[in-house]
Design an enzyme around this catalytic site. Structure first.
Site, PDB file in Angstrom:
ATOM      1  N   CYS A 266      20.291  18.148 -28.660  1.00  0.00           N
ATOM      2  CA  CYS A 266      21.334  18.837 -27.873  1.00  0.00           C
ATOM      3  C   CYS A 266      22.719  18.906 -28.501  1.00  0.00           C
ATOM      4  O   CYS A 266      23.312  19.976 -28.558  1.00  0.00           O
ATOM      5  CB  CYS A 266      21.455  18.175 -26.508  1.00  0.00           C
ATOM      6  SG  CYS A 266      20.017  18.445 -25.494  1.00  0.00           S
TER       7      CYS A 266
HETATM    8  C1  UDX Z   1      22.443  14.166 -24.837  1.00  0.00           C
HETATM    9  C2  UDX Z   1      23.382  14.025 -23.630  1.00  0.00           C
HETATM   10  O1  UDX Z   1      23.805  12.660 -23.510  1.00  0.00           O
HETATM   11  C3  UDX Z   1      22.699  14.520 -22.376  1.00  0.00           C
HETATM   12  O2  UDX Z   1      23.593  14.454 -21.274  1.00  0.00           O
HETATM   13  C4  UDX Z   1      22.288  15.968 -22.637  1.00  0.00           C
HETATM   14  O3  UDX Z   1      21.817  16.607 -21.531  1.00  0.00           O
HETATM   15  C5  UDX Z   1      21.303  16.010 -23.786  1.00  0.00           C
HETATM   16  O4  UDX Z   1      21.968  15.495 -24.946  1.00  0.00           O
HETATM   17  P1  UDX Z   1      20.428  12.797 -25.848  1.00  0.00           P
HETATM   18  O5  UDX Z   1      20.525  13.749 -26.994  1.00  0.00           O
HETATM   19  O6  UDX Z   1      19.108  12.542 -25.280  1.00  0.00           O
HETATM   20  O7  UDX Z   1      21.360  13.266 -24.650  1.00  0.00           O
HETATM   21  O8  UDX Z   1      20.964  11.393 -26.360  1.00  0.00           O
HETATM   22  P2  UDX Z   1      22.300  10.533 -26.282  1.00  0.00           P
HETATM   23  O9  UDX Z   1      21.983   9.238 -25.693  1.00  0.00           O
HETATM   24  O10 UDX Z   1      23.405  11.292 -25.683  1.00  0.00           O
HETATM   25  O11 UDX Z   1      22.581  10.286 -27.846  1.00  0.00           O
HETATM   26  C6  UDX Z   1      22.718  11.372 -28.748  1.00  0.00           C
HETATM   27  C7  UDX Z   1      23.024  10.858 -30.136  1.00  0.00           C
HETATM   28  O12 UDX Z   1      24.310  10.268 -30.200  1.00  0.00           O
HETATM   29  C8  UDX Z   1      22.038   9.797 -30.645  1.00  0.00           C
HETATM   30  O13 UDX Z   1      21.729  10.053 -31.985  1.00  0.00           O
HETATM   31  C9  UDX Z   1      22.814   8.518 -30.505  1.00  0.00           C
HETATM   32  O14 UDX Z   1      22.395   7.523 -31.405  1.00  0.00           O
HETATM   33  C10 UDX Z   1      24.222   8.988 -30.810  1.00  0.00           C
HETATM   34  N1  UDX Z   1      25.262   8.130 -30.231  1.00  0.00           N
HETATM   35  C11 UDX Z   1      25.362   7.967 -28.890  1.00  0.00           C
HETATM   36  C12 UDX Z   1      26.167   7.510 -31.078  1.00  0.00           C
HETATM   37  O15 UDX Z   1      26.104   7.664 -32.304  1.00  0.00           O
HETATM   38  N2  UDX Z   1      27.145   6.732 -30.522  1.00  0.00           N
HETATM   39  C13 UDX Z   1      27.276   6.554 -29.187  1.00  0.00           C
HETATM   40  O16 UDX Z   1      28.187   5.845 -28.773  1.00  0.00           O
HETATM   41  C14 UDX Z   1      26.346   7.183 -28.350  1.00  0.00           C
END
Ligand code: UDX
Length: 430
Positions: A266
Site C-alpha cells: 500500500c
Molecule cells: C498499511 C497501513 O498501515 C494500512 O492502514 C493500510 O490500509 C494498508 O497499508 P500494511 O502495509 O499492512 O498497512 O503495514 P504497516 O503495518 O502499515 O507497515 C508498512 C511498512 O512500514 C512495513 O514494511 C513496516 O515494517 C514499515 N514500518 C512500519 C516501519 O518501517 N516503521 C514503523 O514505525 C512502522
C-alpha cells in the site's frame, strides 16, 4: 444484513469474514474458482493472523458462502463491497481496470434486480474515481439512476496485513463517504455494532482520507529514517530519541520505528498514486516525493554499510534473515528485502536466506538464491548477516546461533535482535 464481497484478496477476505463473524450473511465473490473452493472448504488462501480459525467458524455456521456468479451475489445481498486491487501503473498512477470492469458488471447485475441495493467502493481509489468512473459505469450498465434506484458509498479500509482482522473488528474510526443520506444510512446500520466513531463525508473526501492517512504514515516513517540516519553518524540510538519524541501527544509513538524502509502493497503504491494525481492537476508534491525517495535509499544504505564492513561483496556469502515486508505475514510485495537483494546481487554477493513464512513467495521473484529452513542453516559459513524483518523467532536468536558464521558481521535493518542474547551487532540507523 446480507452482504456480497467482490474480490477475495487479503482485504476482501478479512472484510467478508469480519462481517460474517458479526452475524451478517456474506457471499464472497471472485473470478478465481480455485480460491473460492479453498474458502468454501474453510481454508484461508492467505496467511493472516486469526483468519483461518474465524473463516472455519463462519463457514461452518453457514454465515459465509462463495459464488463466482455476480448476479447471484447481488440478487442475494443488500450491499456489495468492491474489494478489487488497484495496482500501480508504470507512471505511478492507479490502474483502475479492475474497478472499471467490476463496476460495469455490477451495473449489469443491478439491472436484473428490483429492490434497492448499495454499492460500496472499499478499494483504494484516487479522489473522484467513485464519482467519475464507478457511478457512470453503474448507471450505464444498469439503466438506473444512482441515488434513486440504488445507493453508492465509499468506505475506505485501514487494515494492516498481519492484523487485518483485528483492525477490521476494532477500527480507530469508520469513514463512510456517501452519495446521499439513504446510501450512508445503510452502512451506518451495518456498522452499528462496531465500537468506533463513524465519520460521514462525501465520496471524494472519503477517498482522500485514505490517501492522506497512508501518505502521513509513510512520511512519518521516512521522517524517523532521516533522523535515524543523522543519529547513526552521531552515535545516537534513534529508538531512544523517538521514545522521547513520541510521548508528545501531538506526535504519538506509532510509526516512528526507523529502519530499512517501508514496504508492503500500500504505502509506496498509494503515495505514488497521490503524487501522480497531484501532478495531473498541476501541483508538484515535493514533500511526498521525498518521502518516497528516502524510502528507496534506505536499503542502499544498509548495503553500503555492509560494504564498508566486508569490503568487496563479490563471491561473499551474505545471510539474509527476514524477507517478508513485516512480521506475521508471508507477503513480500514491495518488501525492502527485494531492494536489498537486488543491490547485493549487483555487487556479486551470494545470498542465503531464511524467513519463517515468505520463502515460497520470494522464490518466485528470486529463484536463484539459496533458501534455508532455519536461521542457523542460513547463518552457517556466511561472511555477514543482514536482518530485514523483525520476526519473533529472530528475537530468540542467541550468540551461539551466530557462532556458525565465518565472519561475525551482523547488521539489522529492523530492531529484531535481543541485545541481552546477542553481542556485537549494529543497526542501519542506530
Ligand atoms: C498499511 C497501513 O498501515 C494500512 O492502514 C493500510 O490500509 C494498508 O497499508 P500494511 O502495509 O499492512 O498497512 O503495514 P504497516 O503495518 O502499515 O507497515 C508498512 C511498512 O512500514 C512495513 O514494511 C513496516 O515494517 C514499515 N514500518 C512500519 C516501519 O518501517 N516503521 C514503523 O514505525 C512502522
Amino acid at each position: 444484513m446480507k452482504i456480497s464481497i467482490v474480490g477475495t484478496g487479503y482485504m476482501g477476505l478479512a472484510t467478508g469474514v469480519g462481517f460474517a463473524s458479526k452475524k451478517n450473511h456474506v457471499i464472497c465473490m471472485d473470478i478465481d474458482k480455485k480460491r473460492l473452493d479453498k474458502i468454501e472448504g474453510g481454508k484461508s488462501p492467505v496467511y493472516e493472523t486469526g483468519l483461518q480459525d474465524l473463516l472455519e467458524r463462519v463457514v461452518e455456521k453457514k454465515n459465509l458462502e462463495v459464488s463466482s456468479d455476480l448476479d447471484y451475489a447481488v440478487k442475494n445481498s443488500d450491499v456489495s463491497f468492491i474489494c478489487v486491487p488497484t495496482p500501480s501503473k508504470r507512471n505511478g498512477s492507479s490502474d483502475l481496470k479492475f474497478i472499471d470492469k467490476v463496476s460495469r458488471n455490477l451495473g449489469s447485475s443491478l439491472a436484473k434486480k428490483d429492490s434497492y441495493h448499495v454499492v460500496v467502493v472499499k478499494s483504494t481509489v484516487p479522489p473522484r474515481t467513485t464519482e467519475k468512473l464507478v457511478i457512470p459505469n453503474l448507471e450505464e450498465f444498469s439503466g438506473k439512476k444512482a441515488g434513486e434506484n440504488f445507493g453508492v458509498c465509499m468506505n475506505p479500509e485501514f487494515l494492516r496485513e498481519g492484523s487485518a482482522l483485528d483492525d477490521f473488528l476494532n477500527p480507530d474510526r469508520i469513514v463512510i463517504g456517501e452519495l446521499d443520506k439513504r446510501s450512508g444510512d445503510v452502512l451506518v446500520e451495518l456498522y452499528a455494532n462496531f465500537n468506533a466513531p463513524i465519520i460521514r463525508t462525501g465520496l471524494k473526501v472519503a477517498e482522500m482520507i485514505k490517501y492522506a492517512s497512508n501518505a502521513f504514515l509513510a512520511s512519518k516513517i521516512s521522517f524517523a529514517n532521516e533522523i535515524g540516519n543523522v543519529c547513526k553518524s552521531l552515535g545516537i540510538d534513534v529508538y531512544e530519541v523517538m521514545m522521547g519524541v513520541g510521548l508528545d501527544h501531538r506526535i504519538s509513538p506509532h510509526f516512528l520505528r526507523a529502519g530499512v524502509g517501508f514496504g508492503g502493497s500500500c504505502f509506496s503504491k498509494d503515495l505514488k498514486a497521490l503524487v501522480n494525481k497531484s501532478k495531473t492537476i498541476g501541483y508538484d508534491p515535493v514533500y511526498l516525493e521525498e518521502a518516497l525517495n528516502l524510502n528507496e535509499r534506505q536499503p542502499v544504505r544498509i548495503v553500503n554499510l555492509l560494504r564498508k564492513r566486508v569490503g568487496t561483496l563479490r563471491g561473499r556469502n551474505i545471510c539474509i534473515l527476514g524477507l517478508a515486508f513485516k512480521p506475521n505475514t508471508d507477503d513480500v510485495r514491495d518488501a525492502s528485502s527485494i531492494r536489498v537483494v537486488k543491490e547485493l546481487l549487483k555487487f556479486g554477493a551470494k545470498i542465503k536466506a531464511h524467513d519463517p513464512k515468505s520463502m515460497d513467495n520470494f522464490k518466485e521473484l528470486f529463484p536463484g538464491l539459496l533458501y534455508c529452513k532455519t536461521a542457523r542453516e542460513a547463518l552457517r559459513d556466511s561472511d555477514a548477516c543482514l536482518v530485514l524483518t523483525e520476526w519473533e523467532d529472530f528475537k530468540n536468536l542467541e550468540d551461539k546461533d551466530f557462532s556458525v558464521m565465518k565472519n561475525r558481521i551482523i547488521i539489522e535493518g529492523r530492531k529484531a535482535l535481543n541485545p541481552n542474547k546477542v553481542k556485537d551487532f549494529e543497526g542501519v540507523c542506530w
